[in-house]
Scaffold this active site. Sequence first.
Site, PDB file in Angstrom:
ATOM      1  N   ARG A 202      44.005 -28.063  69.166  1.00 30.40           N
ATOM      2  CA  ARG A 202      44.082 -27.082  68.081  1.00 30.40           C
ATOM      3  C   ARG A 202      45.226 -26.117  68.318  1.00 30.40           C
ATOM      4  O   ARG A 202      45.617 -25.865  69.445  1.00 30.40           O
ATOM      5  CB  ARG A 202      42.796 -26.254  68.007  1.00 30.40           C
ATOM      6  N   TYR A 234      46.078 -26.201  57.461  1.00 34.15           N
ATOM      7  CA  TYR A 234      45.926 -25.281  56.322  1.00 34.15           C
ATOM      8  C   TYR A 234      46.384 -23.886  56.683  1.00 34.15           C
ATOM      9  O   TYR A 234      46.426 -23.509  57.852  1.00 34.15           O
ATOM     10  CB  TYR A 234      44.499 -25.285  55.759  1.00 34.15           C
TER      11      TYR A 234
HETATM   12  C1  FAD Z   1      37.430 -27.178  65.036  1.00 35.33           C
HETATM   13  C2  FAD Z   1      36.318 -26.664  64.166  1.00 35.33           C
HETATM   14  C3  FAD Z   1      36.593 -26.214  62.879  1.00 35.33           C
HETATM   15  C4  FAD Z   1      35.575 -25.735  62.045  1.00 35.33           C
HETATM   16  N1  FAD Z   1      35.864 -25.327  60.790  1.00 35.33           N
HETATM   17  C5  FAD Z   1      34.865 -24.923  59.971  1.00 35.33           C
HETATM   18  C6  FAD Z   1      35.121 -24.495  58.632  1.00 35.33           C
HETATM   19  O1  FAD Z   1      36.263 -24.419  58.190  1.00 35.33           O
HETATM   20  N2  FAD Z   1      34.060 -24.151  57.863  1.00 35.33           N
HETATM   21  C7  FAD Z   1      32.771 -24.177  58.317  1.00 35.33           C
HETATM   22  O2  FAD Z   1      31.838 -23.876  57.554  1.00 35.33           O
HETATM   23  N3  FAD Z   1      32.491 -24.554  59.581  1.00 35.33           N
HETATM   24  C8  FAD Z   1      33.503 -24.913  60.422  1.00 35.33           C
HETATM   25  N4  FAD Z   1      33.221 -25.283  61.696  1.00 35.33           N
HETATM   26  C9  FAD Z   1      31.843 -25.140  62.180  1.00 35.33           C
HETATM   27  C10 FAD Z   1      31.564 -23.679  62.514  1.00 35.33           C
HETATM   28  O3  FAD Z   1      32.557 -23.193  63.391  1.00 35.33           O
HETATM   29  C11 FAD Z   1      30.189 -23.510  63.148  1.00 35.33           C
HETATM   30  O4  FAD Z   1      29.231 -24.192  62.376  1.00 35.33           O
HETATM   31  C12 FAD Z   1      29.798 -22.035  63.222  1.00 35.33           C
HETATM   32  O5  FAD Z   1      30.785 -21.261  63.877  1.00 35.33           O
HETATM   33  C13 FAD Z   1      28.474 -21.880  63.937  1.00 35.33           C
HETATM   34  O6  FAD Z   1      28.141 -20.510  64.003  1.00 35.33           O
HETATM   35  P1  FAD Z   1      26.871 -20.029  64.830  1.00 35.33           P
HETATM   36  O7  FAD Z   1      26.815 -18.560  64.620  1.00 35.33           O
HETATM   37  O8  FAD Z   1      25.703 -20.875  64.514  1.00 35.33           O
HETATM   38  O9  FAD Z   1      27.231 -20.360  66.348  1.00 35.33           O
HETATM   39  P2  FAD Z   1      28.350 -19.748  67.297  1.00 35.33           P
HETATM   40  O10 FAD Z   1      29.547 -19.348  66.531  1.00 35.33           O
HETATM   41  O11 FAD Z   1      28.525 -20.725  68.402  1.00 35.33           O
HETATM   42  O12 FAD Z   1      27.700 -18.405  67.864  1.00 35.33           O
HETATM   43  C14 FAD Z   1      26.692 -18.420  68.834  1.00 35.33           C
HETATM   44  C15 FAD Z   1      26.619 -17.038  69.487  1.00 35.33           C
HETATM   45  O13 FAD Z   1      25.502 -17.007  70.351  1.00 35.33           O
HETATM   46  C16 FAD Z   1      25.880 -16.452  71.597  1.00 35.33           C
HETATM   47  N5  FAD Z   1      24.978 -17.018  72.608  1.00 35.33           N
HETATM   48  C17 FAD Z   1      24.964 -18.276  73.084  1.00 35.33           C
HETATM   49  N6  FAD Z   1      23.988 -18.443  73.991  1.00 35.33           N
HETATM   50  C18 FAD Z   1      23.366 -17.233  74.092  1.00 35.33           C
HETATM   51  C19 FAD Z   1      22.272 -16.761  74.867  1.00 35.33           C
HETATM   52  N7  FAD Z   1      21.605 -17.563  75.712  1.00 35.33           N
HETATM   53  N8  FAD Z   1      21.884 -15.472  74.737  1.00 35.33           N
HETATM   54  C20 FAD Z   1      22.539 -14.634  73.862  1.00 35.33           C
HETATM   55  N9  FAD Z   1      23.587 -15.036  73.094  1.00 35.33           N
HETATM   56  C21 FAD Z   1      23.991 -16.328  73.219  1.00 35.33           C
HETATM   57  C22 FAD Z   1      27.319 -16.849  71.775  1.00 35.33           C
HETATM   58  O14 FAD Z   1      27.995 -15.993  72.688  1.00 35.33           O
HETATM   59  C23 FAD Z   1      27.852 -16.722  70.347  1.00 35.33           C
HETATM   60  O15 FAD Z   1      28.294 -15.418  70.058  1.00 35.33           O
HETATM   61  C24 FAD Z   1      34.238 -25.736  62.530  1.00 35.33           C
HETATM   62  C25 FAD Z   1      33.955 -26.167  63.832  1.00 35.33           C
HETATM   63  C26 FAD Z   1      34.973 -26.624  64.649  1.00 35.33           C
HETATM   64  C27 FAD Z   1      34.643 -27.103  66.043  1.00 35.33           C
END
Ligand code: FAD
Length: 436
Positions: A202, A234
Amino acid sequence: MAGDEIKDMHVAIVGAGIVGLALAMGLHKKGVPFTVYEAASGYSTVGAGIGFGPNGDLALSMIEEGFLSHYERVCVGHKPPAPQNIYYEGLLLEDGLGLKESWYGNSSWGHPDYIRRAAHRNAVLQIMTSFIPIEKVRFSKRLTDVEQLPDKVVLTFADGEVAEASVMIGADGIKSVVREHILKPSHPNQVDPVYADSYCYRGVISIAEAKEILGDLTDVAKMYLGDHRCCVTYLISGGAELNFLLCVADDKPWELKNAVSQKVSYETMMADFKGRGVDDRFFRLLSKANPIKWGLFHHRDTSTYYRGRVALVGDSAHASLPFQAAGAGQGLEDALVLSNVLAEIFNAPKKDEPLEAYISAGFAGYDSVRRPRAQRQHERAQEMALMLYFQHPETGASMEKVLNQLQNGWFDWLWFRDLNADIQTAVRGVHEVINT
Ligand SMILES: Cc1cc2nc3c(=O)[nH]c(=O)nc-3n(C[C@H](O)[C@H](O)[C@H](O)COP(=O)(O)OP(=O)(O)OC[C@H]3O[C@@H](n4cnc5c(N)ncnc54)[C@H](O)[C@@H]3O)c2cc1C
């Protein structure tokens, strides 16, 4: 303090990523007491581009109607005068990019009702956090253990602190402690994320650098398709930067046990695209990427999103391949539906009643609405990967066949959803408990 009666309800959200923050925004807006526990010492500052699709944009605006006006200021689509309702334009990764093929000029997909927009992740997170009182967020709190008692959830953190909540929501991402708590007793083989046979390199570069390599091709978001390799580009940062991914379909297992990224040498990274007829421009682009292989992992099967007083949202529930750019959008839908369910419980009229029956009905409603839809996205994202890598059994290496899929309603079910109806279905069980 959390308690087991409706009037004392307190929600613990574990994780302050996009989805945990969206849930916090929703609960805050509706006046439901909550605390966010985040392992990191501050809000995340890593990441590149993100876009949510019309369903994700809608979910966010339903969670907090003030969000979109801020979001629109940091978003960018394509460079004008390109039509903004193109989602992506497809070209080839091979030498010449397919610019002389008969399909060229008609190789974009999208929807007349969707204006494409993407932003830098940091900008999105900054807007989200501006809606959440900082005193409700506890940083440096890494959850290590969860215990469910008949009337509460007990959370233990790495620093030894112990907290209690009436309900707990795991928004702790792909390697989720909360997922383990929910699934290990009944489905131990579904706990760990599975390597999705794909990794990527990336990068984010200035538009001047990008133009020097790709010229006007940067104006419109692109997916470059090829045999076991593909590339996505993009605009982000108001058009000042180009976000890119160069992706590899892998036929070997992921080597590292406990890490989803692997530092490699510059030469190894470049060799990944050599000898495949890939257009020279991609080598120049690749040379700007960090030499880090980002393994793409997903949760293939998830039999439930809840157990007792604990539920999952976002990647902890349904991490998927990124090729439909829909993972976060699905998480935003989770946050919308669940914040409404929890608000319905908190606002139930009999304030002295125990929570158990309400939670049980509410989580069952949430699971029944969200799990099938997120699972479908997961499956379609896998199919999309196969199409981009020219490995799909139906579309093979034919750009025309891929376009025929993507231009004929591939995204409609995902993008255009009656989210109000989802909320109504999810809260029905809570209403039944209220009315008994
Ligand atoms: C290359 C790439 C491109 C992407 N592009 C897109 C896009 O354009 N559009 C889209 O909709 N999705 C996209 N996605 C998917 C998207 O990034 C994820 O689905 C989204 O960020 C998930 O968010 P989340 O809050 O569930 O998890 P995360 O963003 O992983 O957040 C989890 C949080 O929990 C915390 N945490 C973890 N374990 C613990 C613990 N034990 N105790 C306390 N805190 C903890 C972490 O520190 C973190 O802050 C992409 C993914 C990738 C890999």
